[in-house]
Enzyme design. Structure first.
Site, PDB file in Angstrom:
ATOM      1  N   ALA A  10       0.801  -1.224   0.000  1.00  0.00           N
ATOM      2  CA  ALA A  10       0.000   0.000   0.000  1.00  0.00           C
ATOM      3  C   ALA A  10       0.837   1.279   0.000  1.00  0.00           C
ATOM      4  CB  ALA A  10      -0.948   0.007   1.197  1.00  0.00           C
ATOM      5  N   ARG A  15       9.509   7.794  -3.721  1.00  0.00           N
ATOM      6  CA  ARG A  15      10.929   7.910  -4.105  1.00  0.00           C
ATOM      7  C   ARG A  15      11.241   7.286  -5.458  1.00  0.00           C
ATOM      8  NH1 ARG A  15      13.792   5.599   1.011  1.00  0.00           N
ATOM      9  NH2 ARG A  15      11.706   4.812   1.435  1.00  0.00           N
ATOM     10  N   LYS A  22       4.858   1.724  -7.236  1.00  0.00           N
ATOM     11  CA  LYS A  22       6.204   1.195  -6.966  1.00  0.00           C
ATOM     12  C   LYS A  22       6.323  -0.297  -7.240  1.00  0.00           C
ATOM     13  CE  LYS A  22       7.805   0.823  -2.522  1.00  0.00           C
ATOM     14  NZ  LYS A  22       8.608   1.218  -1.336  1.00  0.00           N
ATOM     15  N   GLY A  78       0.062   2.672   8.808  1.00  0.00           N
ATOM     16  CA  GLY A  78       1.107   1.826   9.393  1.00  0.00           C
ATOM     17  C   GLY A  78       0.969   0.366   8.997  1.00  0.00           C
ATOM     18  N   TYR A  99       6.605  -8.217   2.112  1.00  0.00           N
ATOM     19  CA  TYR A  99       6.525  -6.872   1.544  1.00  0.00           C
ATOM     20  C   TYR A  99       6.639  -6.968   0.021  1.00  0.00           C
ATOM     21  CZ  TYR A  99       7.637  -4.523   6.069  1.00  0.00           C
ATOM     22  OH  TYR A  99       7.643  -4.036   7.348  1.00  0.00           O
ATOM     23  N   TYR A 362      14.718 -10.344 -47.237  1.00  0.00           N
ATOM     24  CA  TYR A 362      13.519 -10.408 -46.406  1.00  0.00           C
ATOM     25  C   TYR A 362      12.696 -11.608 -46.857  1.00  0.00           C
ATOM     26  CZ  TYR A 362       8.902  -9.639 -44.527  1.00  0.00           C
ATOM     27  OH  TYR A 362       7.705  -9.823 -43.892  1.00  0.00           O
ATOM     28  N   ASN A 373      18.557 -22.374 -52.099  1.00  0.00           N
ATOM     29  CA  ASN A 373      19.522 -21.300 -51.910  1.00  0.00           C
ATOM     30  C   ASN A 373      18.871 -19.988 -52.339  1.00  0.00           C
ATOM     31  OD1 ASN A 373      21.705 -19.436 -52.209  1.00  0.00           O
ATOM     32  ND2 ASN A 373      23.091 -21.186 -52.173  1.00  0.00           N
ATOM     33  N   TYR A 383       3.289  -8.077 -49.180  1.00  0.00           N
ATOM     34  CA  TYR A 383       2.232  -7.143 -48.771  1.00  0.00           C
ATOM     35  C   TYR A 383       1.842  -6.283 -49.951  1.00  0.00           C
ATOM     36  CZ  TYR A 383       0.059  -3.580 -45.745  1.00  0.00           C
ATOM     37  OH  TYR A 383      -0.801  -2.714 -45.140  1.00  0.00           O
TER      38      TYR A 383
HETATM   39  C1  UD1 Z   1       9.162  -1.273   8.554  1.00  0.00           C
HETATM   40  C2  UD1 Z   1       9.233  -1.878   9.955  1.00  0.00           C
HETATM   41  C3  UD1 Z   1      10.686  -1.831  10.435  1.00  0.00           C
HETATM   42  C4  UD1 Z   1      11.592  -2.566   9.443  1.00  0.00           C
HETATM   43  C5  UD1 Z   1      11.398  -1.999   8.053  1.00  0.00           C
HETATM   44  C6  UD1 Z   1      12.157  -2.821   7.045  1.00  0.00           C
HETATM   45  C7  UD1 Z   1       7.138  -1.374  11.082  1.00  0.00           C
HETATM   46  C8  UD1 Z   1       6.440  -0.488  12.014  1.00  0.00           C
HETATM   47  N1  UD1 Z   1       8.407  -1.095  10.835  1.00  0.00           N
HETATM   48  O1  UD1 Z   1       9.560   0.065   8.647  1.00  0.00           O
HETATM   49  O2  UD1 Z   1      10.810  -2.415  11.721  1.00  0.00           O
HETATM   50  O3  UD1 Z   1      12.944  -2.437   9.864  1.00  0.00           O
HETATM   51  O4  UD1 Z   1      10.012  -2.017   7.685  1.00  0.00           O
HETATM   52  O5  UD1 Z   1      12.096  -2.177   5.812  1.00  0.00           O
HETATM   53  O6  UD1 Z   1       6.541  -2.315  10.591  1.00  0.00           O
HETATM   54  N2  UD1 Z   1       2.922  -0.470   4.115  1.00  0.00           N
HETATM   55  C9  UD1 Z   1       1.578  -0.576   3.882  1.00  0.00           C
HETATM   56  N3  UD1 Z   1       0.720   0.229   4.575  1.00  0.00           N
HETATM   57  C10 UD1 Z   1       1.149   1.107   5.518  1.00  0.00           C
HETATM   58  C11 UD1 Z   1       2.537   1.204   5.751  1.00  0.00           C
HETATM   59  C12 UD1 Z   1       3.393   0.403   5.038  1.00  0.00           C
HETATM   60  O7  UD1 Z   1       1.149  -1.356   3.038  1.00  0.00           O
HETATM   61  O8  UD1 Z   1       0.296   1.790   6.100  1.00  0.00           O
HETATM   62  C13 UD1 Z   1       3.837  -1.335   3.361  1.00  0.00           C
HETATM   63  C14 UD1 Z   1       4.790  -0.568   2.469  1.00  0.00           C
HETATM   64  O9  UD1 Z   1       4.255  -0.483   1.154  1.00  0.00           O
HETATM   65  C15 UD1 Z   1       6.027  -1.453   2.493  1.00  0.00           C
HETATM   66  C16 UD1 Z   1       5.989  -2.088   3.856  1.00  0.00           C
HETATM   67  O10 UD1 Z   1       4.649  -2.005   4.281  1.00  0.00           O
HETATM   68  O11 UD1 Z   1       5.973  -2.457   1.543  1.00  0.00           O
HETATM   69  C17 UD1 Z   1       6.911  -1.405   4.844  1.00  0.00           C
HETATM   70  O12 UD1 Z   1       6.587  -0.048   4.914  1.00  0.00           O
HETATM   71  P1  UD1 Z   1       7.681   1.032   5.198  1.00  0.00           P
HETATM   72  O13 UD1 Z   1       7.050   2.356   5.325  1.00  0.00           O
HETATM   73  O14 UD1 Z   1       8.798   0.880   4.242  1.00  0.00           O
HETATM   74  O15 UD1 Z   1       8.174   0.519   6.635  1.00  0.00           O
HETATM   75  P2  UD1 Z   1       9.133   1.245   7.616  1.00  0.00           P
HETATM   76  O16 UD1 Z   1       8.380   2.239   8.390  1.00  0.00           O
HETATM   77  O17 UD1 Z   1      10.334   1.658   6.886  1.00  0.00           O
HETATM   78 CA    CA Z   2      10.999   0.996   4.502  1.00  0.00          CA
END
Ligand code: UD1
Ligand code: CA
Length: 450
Positions: A10, A15, A22, A78, A99, A362, A373, A383
């Site tokens: 999500a 970046r 992504k 989160g 992930y 061609y 040959n 065509y």
């Molecule tokens: C997370 C971990 C962290 C770990 C790191 C590794 C948590 C709180 N932290 O950190 O301990 O070291 O990954 O890369 O879990 N995502 C969602 N929905 C959200 C938030 C994130 O789908 O609301 C997905 C992102 O697309 C990504 C993955 O979860 O694929 C991790 O999200 P990201 O924001 O990179 O995690 P960090 O906060 O860096």
């Molecule tokens: Ca991350």
């Protein structure tokens, strides 16, 4: 034992600086999310759930026909909140969280994490990094896992911990719902952290453990195009090593790119800078010169493809000889020992045993017999501006250089076509067919510059 794999996808991925979500950016020719879905399939998951936020339409379109469930996370609150969105599908014994932007994790590593649930209720995949900046730190009490502290929530002592959370986690599916209901967002980022489940589970008298992944490259995330390129190199190195183990000699394992499935026999040689796309099969003893691009094709035993050739959608028979600088397009079928030389383009062409098209031609929409040959610069005029027509050339025919074969047209067995012929009507077996006028000479003075 039943298993649900929840794939977090999500995140917005700002970046990448891209219109494309992504997780649709490709590694080895396949979207990152596709790699992770394949990993879930390899684990024989009962259910695969993708938690998506941005670009839902594009994601569904890219994976239409896959056996996956979609859970929307409208607001990214989160990783814990993300898993909450997938809860309706998590009615299995075990749940594995992956992930979508960590594309190269091996099924074997995931299986180890899932197996850890046989003795614990929660298992985190960790890795040791020389620079742990930004990652959640693994806090241990002796060997046991005590908790995960996000970088922004660490104290000075925790900052120096090198063992970090990869984010990949296996969870007891029967306990997950209860744990998730206890999550709060009372932390530095105001997010619902999946990592808080370690402490929550322990507080409930459940057990948690961390499994260390020995290879940081396997669990590296791709958040920008630099990391995407790094992941590409890691994957290509893996694929190159696998080829060598199977009996392929690579002139330089750092200079081959495989964007799909490459199946190989033994004693194959591949020179530098070759690209393989889609499904390609190389039989025993095939030799491929430098700088070839080969897509969706089957190459027979002992065939030789010389440098700078482009082969797409072709079937090449045993001991055929291609290039240099040949272009074989979709529907090309070469019988054994056929020869296609430099600057020759073929399309929808069946070319018989031992027949030769050696230079600058061609050949399209054509049936070419055995032992034919085709002289330099011969063109099948297939065509007419509206429709495509066929050219048929019998066994043993000889087509003189610079001929235009205006299709539909047939050339008989052992026929000879004189050089420079523009053939509009069928040519009979065994005879010489010519269409040009008699050669004449007249006196002539070249114009002079005034
Ligand atoms: C997370 C971990 C962290 C770990 C790191 C590794 C948590 C709180 N932290 O950190 O301990 O070291 O990954 O890369 O879990 N995502 C969602 N929905 C959200 C938030 C994130 O789908 O609301 C997905 C992102 O697309 C990504 C993955 O979860 O694929 C991790 O999200 P990201 O924001 O990179 O995690 P960090 O906060 O860096
Ligand atoms: Ca991350």
């Amino acid at each position: 034992m039943s298993l649900t794999v929840v794939i977090l996808a999500a995140g917005q991925g700002t970046r990448m600086r891209s219109q494309l979500p992504k997780v649709l950016h490709k590694v080895g020719g396949k979207p990152m999310l596709g790699h992770v879905i394949d990993t879930a399939y390899a684990l024989s998951a009962d259910k695969v759930v993708v938690v998506y936020g941005h670009g839902g339409e594009q994601l569904r379109e890219a994976f239409a026909g896959e056996n996956i469930e979609w859970a929307q996370q409208a607001e990214q609150l989160g990783t814990g909140h993300a898993v909450q969105q997938a809860l309706p599908y998590c009615d299995t014994d075990k749940v594995l969280v992956l992930y979508a932007d960590v594309p190269l994790v091996r099924p074997e590593t995931c299986a180890e994490l899932v197996t850890a649930l046989d003795s614990d209720d929660l298992a985190v995949l960790s890795v040791e990094l020389s620079d742990p900046t930004g990652y959640g730190r693994i806090v241990r009490e002796g060997d046991a896992l005590a908790g995960i502290v996000e970088h922004k929530d660490t104290n000075a002592g925790q900052l120096t911990i090198n063992e970090v959370n990869t984010g990949l986690m296996a969870l007891n599916g029967r306990k997950l719902k209860g744990w998730l209901s206890e999550l709060s967002n009372d932390n530095a980022q105001g997010e619902y952290y999946l990592t808080d489940l370690v402490e929550i589970s322990r507080a409930n008298g459940d057990s948690a453990t961390a499994v260390v992944c020995p290879d940081p490259a396997e669990v590296a995330g791709a958040n920008n195009r630099i990391q995407l390129a790094e992941a590409e190199r890691v994957l290509q190195t893996r694929l190159a090593e696998s080829l060598m183990v199977q009996g392929v000699t690579l002139a330089d394992p750092a200079r081959i790119d495989i964007r799909g499935e490459l199946s190989v026999g033994q004693d194959i040689e591949i020179d530098v800078n070759c690209v393989f796309e889609g499904d390609v099969t190389l039989a025993d003893g095939v030799s491929i010169g430098a700088n070839c691009v080969i897509k969706d094709s089957r190459i027979g035993k002992g065939a030789v493809i010389k440098p700078f050739s482009h082969v797409d959608g072709a079937y090449i028979g045993a001991k055929a000889d291609i290039g240099p600088y040949a272009r074989l397009r979709e529907g090309t079928q070469l019988a054994p020992e056929a020869k296609i030389g430099n600057f020759v383009e073929t399309k929808k062409a069946n070319i018989g045993v031992g027949s030769k098209v050696n230079h600058l031609s061609y050949v399209g929409d054509a049936e070419v017999g055995e032992g034919v040959n085709i002289g330099a610069g011969t063109i099948t005029c297939n065509y007419d501006g509206a429709n495509k027509h066929k050219t048929i050339i019998g066994d043993g025919a000889f087509i003189g250089s610079g001929s235009n074969l205006v299709a539909p047209v047939s050339i008989g067995k052992n026929a000879t076509i004189g050089a420079g012929t523009t053939l509009r009507k069928d040519a009979p077996d065994e005879q010489l067919t010519l269409t040009r006028g008699k050669q004449q000479s007249v006196s002539w003075e070249r114009p002079k510059k005034s």
